[in-house]
Design a protein around this motif. Structure first.
Motif, PDB file in Angstrom:
ATOM      1  N   SER A 305       0.820  -1.208   0.000  1.00 34.96           N
ATOM      2  CA  SER A 305       0.000   0.000   0.000  1.00 34.96           C
ATOM      3  C   SER A 305       0.855   1.259   0.000  1.00 34.96           C
ATOM      4  O   SER A 305       0.356   2.363  -0.239  1.00 34.96           O
ATOM      5  CB  SER A 305      -0.913   0.010   1.227  1.00 34.96           C
ATOM      6  N   ARG A 337      -2.009   8.528 -16.213  1.00 32.53           N
ATOM      7  CA  ARG A 337      -2.112   8.601 -14.764  1.00 32.53           C
ATOM      8  C   ARG A 337      -0.866   9.285 -14.180  1.00 32.53           C
ATOM      9  O   ARG A 337       0.261   9.076 -14.650  1.00 32.53           O
ATOM     10  CB  ARG A 337      -2.273   7.215 -14.147  1.00 32.53           C
ATOM     11  N   ASN A 365       0.279   3.823  -2.581  1.00 35.00           N
ATOM     12  CA  ASN A 365      -0.257   2.924  -3.616  1.00 35.00           C
ATOM     13  C   ASN A 365      -1.509   2.236  -3.083  1.00 35.00           C
ATOM     14  O   ASN A 365      -1.561   1.011  -2.942  1.00 35.00           O
ATOM     15  CB  ASN A 365       0.817   1.899  -4.008  1.00 35.00           C
ATOM     16  N   PRO A 366      -2.543   3.026  -2.761  1.00 34.19           N
ATOM     17  CA  PRO A 366      -3.712   2.440  -2.087  1.00 34.19           C
ATOM     18  C   PRO A 366      -4.489   1.454  -2.953  1.00 34.19           C
ATOM     19  O   PRO A 366      -5.030   0.470  -2.444  1.00 34.19           O
ATOM     20  CB  PRO A 366      -4.564   3.660  -1.735  1.00 34.19           C
ATOM     21  N   ASP A 367      -4.558   1.695  -4.267  1.00 34.55           N
ATOM     22  CA  ASP A 367      -5.328   0.789  -5.130  1.00 34.55           C
ATOM     23  C   ASP A 367      -4.486  -0.333  -5.701  1.00 34.55           C
ATOM     24  O   ASP A 367      -5.002  -1.188  -6.439  1.00 34.55           O
ATOM     25  CB  ASP A 367      -6.001   1.566  -6.256  1.00 34.55           C
ATOM     26  N   VAL A 369      -2.172  -0.424  -8.036  1.00 30.35           N
ATOM     27  CA  VAL A 369      -1.903  -0.476  -9.472  1.00 30.35           C
ATOM     28  C   VAL A 369      -0.412  -0.439  -9.777  1.00 30.35           C
ATOM     29  O   VAL A 369       0.021  -0.895 -10.832  1.00 30.35           O
ATOM     30  CB  VAL A 369      -2.626   0.672 -10.198  1.00 30.35           C
TER      31      VAL A 369
END
Length: 469
Positions: A305, A337, A365-367, A369
């Motif tokens: 994350s 992005r 990097n919460p999602d 990707v």
């Protein structure tokens, strides 16, 4: 002003020459052959019609002599005289009135010191002449001598040369430093699962490399004779519970398992080992039935994350980048992005081969990707924290030996000023010493002013040296 000797016999008045900036001159034909016989008459004529300054070629070639002479085909050189004040009143009407007045008014004489190259080169002449392109040398009057490196330009010349000025202001100076980078794991968010004593792996959960797991999720079950002995002592009534509990913790038994032994008063045959964090399984080496030795790695888990991005910063940009600077990142595999982070650390070494330094950027990097080893491009904000005095970068002249800017003093006067530079931005440069905010600086055609200034300095030094001699 240097006057040339008077020679020759006056044959006829030919042409009257008067141009802006030059003294009014009269040209006459002289015969070199009759020089010795008519010197007295020529001198008397000089006092009446003006002093002879020099002799020029009759075809206008750039040949000037101090003595009378004839060409190869027998034509006499033209004598150029200083035009008397009385004749200046009849000067052509299209000449500037100020020039005519200055030349004809005895109260304001304009003495010519020398003539300089019209292109700003360092050569001068005591008499009028032309350069190889036919351009007249420019006279320098005693009243117009700058006495140093300052430059004075007329309004017309200012317009022709394209001199432009700007105001020195206060701003945050910097530029965007763009460097390549690579996404890596945050080392502080990686966990290694291993045993501290000999243990048998009874069972392993259905998780494999790459699986996402949560904190507290069971990874495997194990049995250890040393742990079972310490657990029995801990569960026995009347024993040293505090010492037994500490021994279990030192053997790596999870807190949940120690609590279970305390509640049930017995040691389970298999103890479950739970994940200490959320993350991704990077490595699974645990196999059911295996014998695990102390220190053997069974699992590696990473929390993704929050990641690190390692950028390669060139050595010459080290002075522009600071810890805490904002960073904008784009990833090649994720077009469109943009990610934002900050510099956590500038590594204290420079690679001897690439001459770059690693810069660590913390990146959320919460999602999920962003993946490890992705290529990225980092754009580091290298602006200064506090506003500083700054000028447009085009205003700075770097000669190698010195750095200077030209100040606009008004009324066509320009003064070179040595400055000390600080940070350089994309369009502006910090000035630490030399000027202050609010000064008017030249931002266009300043190289022409520099050439003029260098010429003035050289001529000033030359005239000063001649005066001392």
């Amino acid at each position: 002003m240097i006057w040339l000797p008077h020679f020759g016999t006056v044959l006829a008045v030919a042409v009257v020459v008067s141009s802006g900036g030059y003294p009014a001159l009269a040209e006459e034909l002289h015969s070199g052959a009759s020089h010795s016989a008519t010197t007295g008459a020529a001198n008397e004529h000089s006092h009446q019609d003006g002093r002879i300054l020099y002799y020029r070629h009759p075809d206008g070639l750039p040949q000037f002599l101090a003595l009378p002479k004839s060409t190869d085909d027998g034509r006499a050189y033209l004598a150029v005289r200083e035009k008397p004040a009385e004749a200046s009143a009849n000067a052509p009407a299209d000449k500037p009135a100020t020039d005519v007045q200055a030349l004809s008014n005895p109260a304001t004489p304009r003495r010519i010191l020398y003539y300089r190259n019209p292109m700003g080169l360092g050569d001068t002449s005591p008499v009028p002449k032309k350069d190889n392109m036919g351009m007249h040398y420019v006279p320098v009057f005693a009243g117009e001598q700058q006495g140093g490196s300052a430059v004075r330009l007329s309004p017309g010349k200012l317009q022709r040369t394209g001199v432009k000025t700007s105001i020195a202001g206060v701003a945050r100076i910097g530029r965007a430093v763009r460097v390549p980078a690579t996404v890596t794991l945050d080392e502080t968010r990686v966990s290694v699962i291993s045993m501290r004593t000999d243990a048998f792996i009874d069972a392993v959960s259905n998780v494999t490399t790459g699986d996402r797991i949560e904190k507290g999720q069971v990874l495997f079950g194990f049995y250890s004779r040393e742990i079972a002995t310490a657990g029995t002592e801990y569960a026995a009534p009347g024993g040293d519970r505090a010492g037994s509990a500490l021994r279990l913790k030192n053997l790596g038994v999870p807190d949940e398992a120690i609590s279970t032994i305390a509640e049930r008063r017995q040691v389970p045959s298999t103890i479950d080992y739970a994940s200490p964090r959320d993350g991704i399984v990077l490595e699974r080496l645990a196999i059911p039935g295996m014998m695990a030795k102390p220190g053997d790695v069974l699992f590696r888990i990473a929390d993704m994350s929050h990641l690190w991005v390692l950028a390669d910063l060139p050595e010459y940009d080290l002075n522009s980048v600071r810890v805490g600077a904002d960073v904008r990142l784009t990833v090649r595999s994720l077009p469109g992005r943009t990610f934002h982070g900050t510099i956590d650390l500038i590594y204290p070494q420079v690679d001897s081969q690439t001459r770059t330094t690693k810069v660590r950027i913390g990146l959320p990097n919460p999602d999920g990707v962003l993946l490890v080893n992705m290529y990225a491009e980092a754009e580091i904000d290298a602006r200064s924290d506090d506003p500083v005095v700054a000028v447009p970068s085009s205003a700075v002249i770097d000669t190698g030996d010195r750095k200077l800017v030209f100040l606009d003093k008004g009324e066509g006067r320009f003064e070179p000023r040595d400055v000390t530079l600080g940070a350089r931005g994309d369009t502006q440069t910090e000035i630490t010493t030399g000027i202050k905010a609010g000064d008017h600086v030249v931002v266009a055609a300043n190289f022409l002013l520099d050439a003029e200034s260098n010429l003035n300095s050289a001529l000033s030094a030359m005239t000063t040296g001649d005066a001392k001699q």
